[in-house]
Design an enzyme around this catalytic site. Structure first.
Site, PDB file in Angstrom:
ATOM      1  N   ASP A  42       0.860  -1.187   0.000  1.00 10.07           N
ATOM      2  CA  ASP A  42       0.000   0.000   0.000  1.00 10.07           C
ATOM      3  C   ASP A  42       0.895   1.235   0.000  1.00 10.07           C
ATOM      4  O   ASP A  42       1.979   1.231   0.595  1.00 10.07           O
ATOM      5  CB  ASP A  42      -0.905   0.009   1.245  1.00 10.07           C
ATOM      6  CG  ASP A  42      -2.206   0.738   1.008  1.00 10.07           C
ATOM      7  OD1 ASP A  42      -3.267   0.070   0.989  1.00 10.07           O
ATOM      8  OD2 ASP A  42      -2.185   1.974   0.837  1.00 10.07           O
ATOM      9  N   GLY A  86      -5.020   4.518   2.177  1.00  9.97           N
ATOM     10  CA  GLY A  86      -5.053   3.387   3.106  1.00  9.97           C
ATOM     11  C   GLY A  86      -4.813   3.826   4.546  1.00  9.97           C
ATOM     12  O   GLY A  86      -4.297   4.919   4.807  1.00  9.97           O
ATOM     13  N   ALA A 137      -6.907   1.347  -6.048  1.00  4.23           N
ATOM     14  CA  ALA A 137      -7.416   2.190  -7.128  1.00  4.23           C
ATOM     15  C   ALA A 137      -8.110   3.412  -6.553  1.00  4.23           C
ATOM     16  O   ALA A 137      -8.568   3.392  -5.412  1.00  4.23           O
ATOM     17  CB  ALA A 137      -8.405   1.403  -7.982  1.00  4.23           C
ATOM     18  N   TYR A 152     -13.659   6.393 -14.611  1.00  4.45           N
ATOM     19  CA  TYR A 152     -13.467   5.356 -13.590  1.00  4.45           C
ATOM     20  C   TYR A 152     -13.822   3.983 -14.154  1.00  4.45           C
ATOM     21  O   TYR A 152     -13.019   3.045 -14.135  1.00  4.45           O
ATOM     22  CB  TYR A 152     -14.315   5.681 -12.348  1.00  4.45           C
ATOM     23  CG  TYR A 152     -14.371   4.544 -11.365  1.00  4.45           C
ATOM     24  CD1 TYR A 152     -13.248   4.185 -10.639  1.00  4.45           C
ATOM     25  CD2 TYR A 152     -15.549   3.807 -11.181  1.00  4.45           C
ATOM     26  CE1 TYR A 152     -13.287   3.118  -9.745  1.00  4.45           C
ATOM     27  CE2 TYR A 152     -15.593   2.748 -10.298  1.00  4.45           C
ATOM     28  CZ  TYR A 152     -14.464   2.407  -9.586  1.00  4.45           C
ATOM     29  OH  TYR A 152     -14.505   1.340  -8.715  1.00  4.45           O
ATOM     30  N   ASN A 162     -22.649  -2.422  -4.998  1.00  2.29           N
ATOM     31  CA  ASN A 162     -22.287  -1.427  -3.977  1.00  2.29           C
ATOM     32  C   ASN A 162     -21.707  -2.088  -2.730  1.00  2.29           C
ATOM     33  O   ASN A 162     -22.465  -2.612  -1.903  1.00  2.29           O
ATOM     34  CB  ASN A 162     -23.507  -0.575  -3.634  1.00  2.29           C
ATOM     35  CG  ASN A 162     -23.859   0.371  -4.773  1.00  2.29           C
ATOM     36  OD1 ASN A 162     -24.067  -0.056  -5.899  1.00  2.29           O
ATOM     37  ND2 ASN A 162     -23.888   1.654  -4.479  1.00  2.29           N
ATOM     38  N   ALA A 203     -25.068  13.667 -11.616  1.00  2.00           N
ATOM     39  CA  ALA A 203     -24.701  13.304 -12.992  1.00  2.00           C
ATOM     40  C   ALA A 203     -24.083  11.910 -13.015  1.00  2.00           C
ATOM     41  O   ALA A 203     -23.286  11.557 -12.148  1.00  2.00           O
ATOM     42  CB  ALA A 203     -23.708  14.318 -13.536  1.00  2.00           C
ATOM     43  N   ASP A 255     -25.543   8.980 -12.610  1.00  7.70           N
ATOM     44  CA  ASP A 255     -26.189   7.930 -11.813  1.00  7.70           C
ATOM     45  C   ASP A 255     -27.265   7.213 -12.638  1.00  7.70           C
ATOM     46  O   ASP A 255     -28.307   7.808 -12.937  1.00  7.70           O
ATOM     47  CB  ASP A 255     -26.886   8.542 -10.582  1.00  7.70           C
ATOM     48  CG  ASP A 255     -25.981   8.595  -9.369  1.00  7.70           C
ATOM     49  OD1 ASP A 255     -24.929   7.936  -9.374  1.00  7.70           O
ATOM     50  OD2 ASP A 255     -26.345   9.308  -8.407  1.00  7.70           O
TER      51      ASP A 255
END
Ligand code: UDP
Length: 330
Positions: A31, A36, A75, A141, A170, A283, A285
């Site tokens: 990491d 983190g 990421a 993304y 999710n 925006a 979604d």
């Protein structure tokens, strides 16, 4: 098996580290600690502080550890930021992953587990989402995650390399014992924001859009517990023994849950009310996203232990109410 967990101090990575320990594996964390948290790594787990973009540092890690599998969670994860600063995402989420894969090739590590996302699908034409549906991301993304998926396909086809890519819906919740949980800065996710608003540590929750074509007008999402996600990553190990394996799995419970239902769950579990404000749609979604995880269930024997939104929110509540400032290390 010795498993290198890139991003092992982050939200998903740190839960995976604990599940690896519970399953008798030996996790090693890599990491750079930009996002983190040191406190999220259990005592006794070796940590290498290095950037994935540093090939020499990666070679040192692979030389020091006899790694069997690499799991990659390191990421950036903010959709809006990826639209505003796309290069940040192409460099960190795509290019640095290629540097990691190249270091694996040099050091003859041939098994890879990748943290992908349902954002690779864009706005789905059909629900629930199965693995074979067209992927057309609507933001950098999702695009960078899809770019890596495609690179992995090519690598598996070209040689001995094998991989599994998990498209999460999710990710939500926290460790059942309340020891680790979600702590993003900035926080943009619904459940921690709703709990923070209920506790009075955050401003009232803004509901992004109440005019969606859904039963209560708010967006539907598929919330899946972080430990259930982690268990799928470990269940796939046997299948990675097959050289050239190229595996994709959608991971969700399959239950669509609205923003209002999340608020109701937080209120029920906390006994507090969630102050809300009504705002415009955010925006990018999609109105609804939920998974068909039949493939993971059939091939990996994966079955989410946390089947209800109440059981997921309960673990999040335990973590956030005991750690209102998260790890408090920033
Ligand atoms: N959401 C909301 N208010 C917030 C954050 C999120 O209404 O402050 C909604 C968002 O529009 C989406 C759902 O909650 O429909 C889940 O959003 P989140 O950012 O947690 O995850 P995403 O689905 O974007 O990965």
């Amino acid at each position: 098996m010795k498993v290198l967990v890139a991003g092992g101090a982050g939200y998903i990575g740190s839960h995976c580290v604990r599940q690896l320990l519970a399953a008798g594996h030996e996790p090693v964390v890599l990491d750079n600690f930009v996002y983190g948290h040191r406190a999220a790594v259990p005592a006794g787990v070796r940590v290498h502080e290095a950037s994935l973009a540093d090939p020499a540092a990666l070679d040192r890690v692979f030389a020091a550890e006899k790694i069997g599998v690499v799991m990659h969670f390191a990421a950036y994860c903010y959709v809006g930021e990826s639209v505003a600063e796309p290069l940040k995402y192409y460099l960190n989420n795509a290019a640095a992953t290629y540097t990691l894969l190249d270091a694996m090739r040099r050091n003859e590590v041939k098994k890879f587990v990748f943290s992908s996302t349902c954002a690779t699908f864009g706005v789905p034409a059909k629900l629930p989402l199965t693995e074979d549906m067209p992927q057309a991301p609507i933001n950098p993304y999702g695009q960078t995650k899809l770019d890596v998926e495609n690179a992995l396909r090519a690598l598996a086809r070209a040689g001995e390399f094998s991989f599994a890519a998990f498209r999460y819906f999710n990710a939500a919740g926290a460790a059942e014992d309340g020891s680790i949980g979600e702590d993003h800065e900035p926080e943009t996710h619904l459940i921690p924001l709703a709990i923070g608003a209920a506790l009075g540590h955050r401003p009232p929750l803004q509901i992004f859009g109440t005019d969606y074509p859904t039963p209560d007008g708010t967006c539907l999402r598929d919330y899946v517990h972080i430990d259930d996600l982690s268990r799928a990553h470990i269940a796939v190990f046997d299948r990675l023994a097959q050289p050239g394996a190229a595996l994709f799995y959608n991971l969700g419970t399959g239950a669509p849950t609205s923003v209002r239902e999340i608020i109701a769950a937080v209120e029920k579990i906390s006994g507090l009310s969630v102050p809300v404000k009504f705002g415009p749609r955010r925006a990018g979604d999609p109105p609804a996203l939920f998974a068909d995880s039949t493939k993971a269930q059939t091939e990996l024997g994966w079955k989410p232990k946390f089947q209800t939104i109440g059981s997921i929110v309960e673990t999040a509540w335990r973590w956030h109410s005991a750690h209102p400032q998260g790890y408090a290390d920033r």
